[in-house]
Design a protein around this motif. Structure first.
Motif, PDB file in Angstrom:
ATOM      1  N   ARG A  97      89.484  20.568  71.513  1.00 20.97           N
ATOM      2  CA  ARG A  97      88.958  19.942  70.325  1.00 20.97           C
ATOM      3  C   ARG A  97      89.359  18.554  70.184  1.00 20.97           C
ATOM      4  N   GLU A  98      88.491  17.584  70.448  1.00 25.20           N
ATOM      5  CA  GLU A  98      89.321  16.146  70.237  1.00 25.20           C
ATOM      6  C   GLU A  98      88.337  15.494  69.105  1.00 25.20           C
ATOM      7  N   GLU A  99      89.233  14.775  68.304  1.00 29.12           N
ATOM      8  CA  GLU A  99      88.607  13.909  67.169  1.00 29.12           C
ATOM      9  C   GLU A  99      89.196  12.672  67.194  1.00 29.12           C
ATOM     10  N   ASN A 115      78.777  16.761  59.473  1.00 28.44           N
ATOM     11  CA  ASN A 115      79.705  15.539  59.321  1.00 28.44           C
ATOM     12  C   ASN A 115      79.081  14.826  58.341  1.00 28.44           C
ATOM     13  N   GLN A 146      82.093   4.099  64.645  1.00 24.36           N
ATOM     14  CA  GLN A 146      82.773   5.341  65.604  1.00 24.36           C
ATOM     15  C   GLN A 146      82.554   4.604  67.182  1.00 24.36           C
ATOM     16  N   ASN A 190      89.232   8.421  66.043  1.00 21.95           N
ATOM     17  CA  ASN A 190      89.336   7.580  64.816  1.00 21.95           C
ATOM     18  C   ASN A 190      88.029   6.578  64.641  1.00 21.95           C
ATOM     19  N   THR A 249      84.316  14.995  68.188  1.00 24.33           N
ATOM     20  CA  THR A 249      83.864  14.644  66.870  1.00 24.33           C
ATOM     21  C   THR A 249      85.065  13.308  66.321  1.00 24.33           C
ATOM     22  N   VAL A 250      84.380  12.841  65.231  1.00 23.97           N
ATOM     23  CA  VAL A 250      85.218  11.643  64.469  1.00 23.97           C
ATOM     24  C   VAL A 250      85.968  12.264  63.419  1.00 23.97           C
ATOM     25  N   ASN A 251      87.006  11.427  62.829  1.00 18.23           N
ATOM     26  CA  ASN A 251      87.469  11.981  61.496  1.00 18.23           C
ATOM     27  C   ASN A 251      86.580  11.289  60.441  1.00 18.23           C
ATOM     28  N   ASN A 252      85.362  12.129  60.098  1.00 15.92           N
ATOM     29  CA  ASN A 252      84.378  11.795  59.192  1.00 15.92           C
ATOM     30  C   ASN A 252      84.934  11.564  57.946  1.00 15.92           C
TER      31      ASN A 252
END
Length: 333
Positions: free
Chosen positions: A311-313, A186, A285, A315, A153-156
């Motif tokens: 779990r990878e996030e 998200n 993103q 920026n 995911t990204v740091n929403n």
């Protein structure tokens, strides 16, 4: 090209026996089954996928589930997944689910029957219960399904806070939010990030948050209503770029100048955001990178006997364009 008769002759069995082995239909003793499989492998008998799954228990097939292929974000994501899977000699299957839970379950069942090796899933409605009987590895992409399923995911929330603070920095004093679907995590986190930065402001009103459902037309209509009722709004943070484009369209229809009267920022960084007029500022993103990483994690899990949850996030990064040029810049022209 080899035929089923060639396989039967090499294995010294009937074509019916070869068919039973291929289709797992009817009894065949283990010694005979072994001879048939060896003959299939030796002759590279078509269909290759069936032969491969017989010997290796794998189809060399990976499926990606996306909720809406008409949203430009998902084809860009799919391209990255396809590139990585193809480089690793996997067949890539794209499944457009329309956000329909029944359609997702039908796809899962059909692909399991075809011995798909793994799934990359973009979904907010599939739960652990839906997936408990899936034997292949799963990676959640863009949204988190479960703490027990690997995700990218990204740091929403942080990205959304940055978006709002950026709007403040360019002179916006009353900022609204066009939010995504209420059930999508998200979208929820992007709204939370917005609220983190505005809920204590004297001017803030709950009416400044409206739903656009990650849809151009719905965001356009929501923005028209919002701006008509609240003409003092001078900044809008749209929960994705598709809705950001809808806001730009709404502003044009109301003869509101962007960025002179209204600054607009989106989220995602899709290619389309560069091509609208004015070009849309966005919290971009790393779309290709997150799609590629999800595919890499899935292939690692397919090849590994131990299933470690990852779990990878990533920026997001501000990409400044014409829809939010600083007010002093716009006054110079």
């Amino acid at each position: 090209m080899a035929t089923i008769r060639n396989v039967a002759e090499l294995a010294k069995v009937s074509t019916a026996t070869v068919s039973r082995v291929i289709n797992s239909n009817g009894y065949v003793n283990e010694e005979t089954k072994k001879r048939v499989k060896e003959a299939i492998e030796q002759l590279n008998y078509f269909p290759n996928d069936v032969a491969r799954s017989l010997f290796k228990g794998r189809s060399k097939m990976i499926a990606l589930f996306v909720p809406d292929i008409t949203n430009p974000f998902f084809p860009e994501l799919a391209r990255a997944v396809e590139d990585v899977t193809n480089r690793n000699d996997y067949t890539f299957v794209l499944c457009n689910t329309d956000g329909d839970i029944d359609k997702k379950i039908d796809y899962l069942n059909a692909l399991q029957q075809k011995s798909v090796d793994g799934f990359i899933i973009v979904s907010s409605s599939l739960t652990e219960d839906h997936l408990k009987n899936i034997q292949a590895p799963i990676v959640a992409l863009d949204r988190i399904i479960s703490p027990d399923i690997s995700s990218v995911t990204v740091n929403n929330r942080i990205g959304s806070r940055d978006a709002v603070n950026y709007l403040k920095s360019v002179g916006c004093r009353r900022i609204a939010h066009i939010a995504g679907p209420e059930h999508v995590d998200n979208a929820i986190n992007r709204m939370r990030g917005f609220l983190d930065e505005v809920k204590h402001e004297d001017w803030f009103d709950s009416d400044y948050v409206v739903s656009g459902a990650y849809n151009f037309e719905m965001a356009r209509e929501a923005a028209i209503n919002l701006l008509t009722k609240n003409p003092k709004i001078d900044g809008i943070f749209a929960g994705n770029d598709l809705m950001g484009a809808g806001v730009l369209n709404a502003a044009a229809s109301l003869d509101i100048k962007v960025p002179g009267d209204l600054a607009v920022i989106g989220f995602d960084g899709i290619t389309m955001s560069e091509r609208v007029t004015p070009a849309l500022t966005t919290m971009a993103q790393p779309i290709y990178d997150i799609g590629a990483r999800a595919a890499e994690i899935l292939i690692e899990q397919i090849r590994s006997t131990s299933q470690v949850v990852m779990r990878e996030e990533f920026n997001v990064q501000l990409t400044e364009r014409q829809s939010t040029l600083r007010r002093e810049q716009t006054n110079e022209h």
